[in-house]
Scaffold this active site. Structure first.
Site, PDB file in Angstrom:
ATOM      1  NE  ARG A 120      -3.653   1.124   0.752  1.00 26.34           N
ATOM      2  CZ  ARG A 120      -4.553   1.379   1.705  1.00 26.34           C
ATOM      3  NH1 ARG A 120      -5.151   0.368   2.307  1.00 26.34           N
ATOM      4  NH2 ARG A 120      -4.841   2.605   2.050  1.00 26.34           N
ATOM      5  CE  LYS A 121       2.277   1.685   4.666  1.00 21.74           C
ATOM      6  NZ  LYS A 121       1.254   0.704   5.063  1.00 21.74           N
TER       7      LYS A 121
END
Length: 368
Positions: A182-183
């Site tokens: 998700r980063k």
């Protein structure tokens, strides 16, 4: 489920693939020289004196707590609105999480809310720079001085963010980043701890290598303390190292996408856009809006092929932090609002203007 417009897409350039293949061809797959280079890249970018790679942000938080001497009988203050790993790391080392509310607009724990929960047993405060928005470092530094506690930053989402001219990773006693997919800088799974304290960095590095110290007189390994295996492989580090070469461009793109979302959503009065104080530079791990009826809107958006997601969790609602597993302090009005209304919109490298406009158009239709 596959979405036409996903929440995030990992940045996998030709350079990433080349560096992975170089590691595979070398035969040196476990943690080694590429991991060291990745640590140096993150330390150099943030300005931190030391960076230590881990298997995840969670194991980084756990190890940081151990190095700070946190254990049974100690209390650690954490925000209610955060991923459970923040408080879970406290429980893993045998300490007690003390959970407090967050600001209803920023979704961050404030120094005022934290101070109300400080006791004689408080050893550490873990503020979270949620979604890439740095917390009030000045305020928490004052608490540190006043009560003689450590500030351990959960910076899982915040690589690239800036607070009053200083990059996240140098402002707290210890900061811990995540490289989960998700980063925008991702190694698949992974984390990085930054600190200016060389003794802490050495202790954390030793703990994640089974407690291993420097070789003895005969060159044999010497194990100085108990430890475990929290190493990041060269394969994972190669992905992150290649992405770090492009971090400025990736971050600038996310800022542009965030600005456009805010501009497009401004006429939609039923949607509250994210807060960004003028002295802060947000890294926009997530563009998170407030909207009533969030769950129904999320279902409608997903049914149209657009992946949207909740913000994160309100810890006090979960059994892991109830019935004596944690201490709950005060009311949780801000956290409950965030849990019920926060909606994360798609944002990724290469997202087109047409895709972003469609997200806003569909969202606007859903809230009418």
């Amino acid at each position: 489920m596959s979405y036409r417009i996903p929440l995030i897409r990992p940045y996998i350039s030709k350079r990433v693939k080349t560096m992975i293949n170089e590691v595979l061809d070398s035969g040196y797959l476990t943690e080694g020289p590429v991991t060291r280079q990745f640590e140096s890249a993150v330390a150099g970018y943030t300005g931190a004196g030391h960076a230590v790679a881990f298997t995840s942000c969670t194991t980084g938080l756990e190890t940081a707590l151990r190095v700070l001497g946190v254990g049974p009988g100690d209390e650690v203050i954490v925000p209610d609105f955060t991923y459970p790993a923040t408080a879970g790391a406290v429980q893993i080392v045998g300490a007690t999480p003390v959970i407090v509310d967050v600001d209803p607009d920023t979704m961050l724990m404030t120094p005022e809310l934290a101070e109300e929960a400080i006791s004689a047993s408080t050893k550490v405060i873990i503020p979270v720079s949620l979604f890439g928005l740095p917390f009030d470092h000045d305020g928490f530094t004052e608490l540190k001085k006043k009560y003689e506690v450590w500030i351990l930053e959960d910076a899982a989402c915040a690589l690239g963010s800036v607070y009053k001219g200083k990059r996240t990773g140098t402002l707290a006693d210890i900061s811990v980043f995540s490289f989960h997919p998700r980063k925008f800088i991702t190694t698949g799974e992974g984390g990085m701890v930054t600190t200016d304290n060389g003794k802490w960095a050495e202790a954390m590095n030793r703990y994640k290598h089974f407690g291993m110290g420097k070789p003895g007189d005969r060159g044999e390994l010497v194990f100085l303390t108990p430890g475990t295996n929290y190493k990041m492989s060269n394969v994972q580090a190669a992905i992150g190292l290649a992405q770090m070469e492009d971090i400025d461009n990736l971050l600038a793109e996310r800022m542009n996408l965030a600005e456009k979302y805010t501009r497009l959503l401004e006429p939609v009065k039923s949607i509250q856009c994210p807060v960004e104080p003028e002295y802060i530079s947000h890294s926009w791990q997530s563009y998170t809006v407030f909207v009533k009826g969030r769950d129904d809107i999320m279902r409608k958006m997903r049914n149209q092929g657009i992946e949207v997601q909740i913000g994160t969790y309100a810890l006090h609602m979960h059994p892991a932090f109830q019935d004596g597993n944690a201490k709950l302090r005060g009311q949780f009005h801000g956290s409950i609002r965030a849990f019920e209304e926060a909606l994360v919109l798609p944002m990724y490298h290469g997202m087109t203007s047409q895709e972003q406009t469609e997200v806003v158009e569909k969202l606007s239709e859903c809230v009418e």
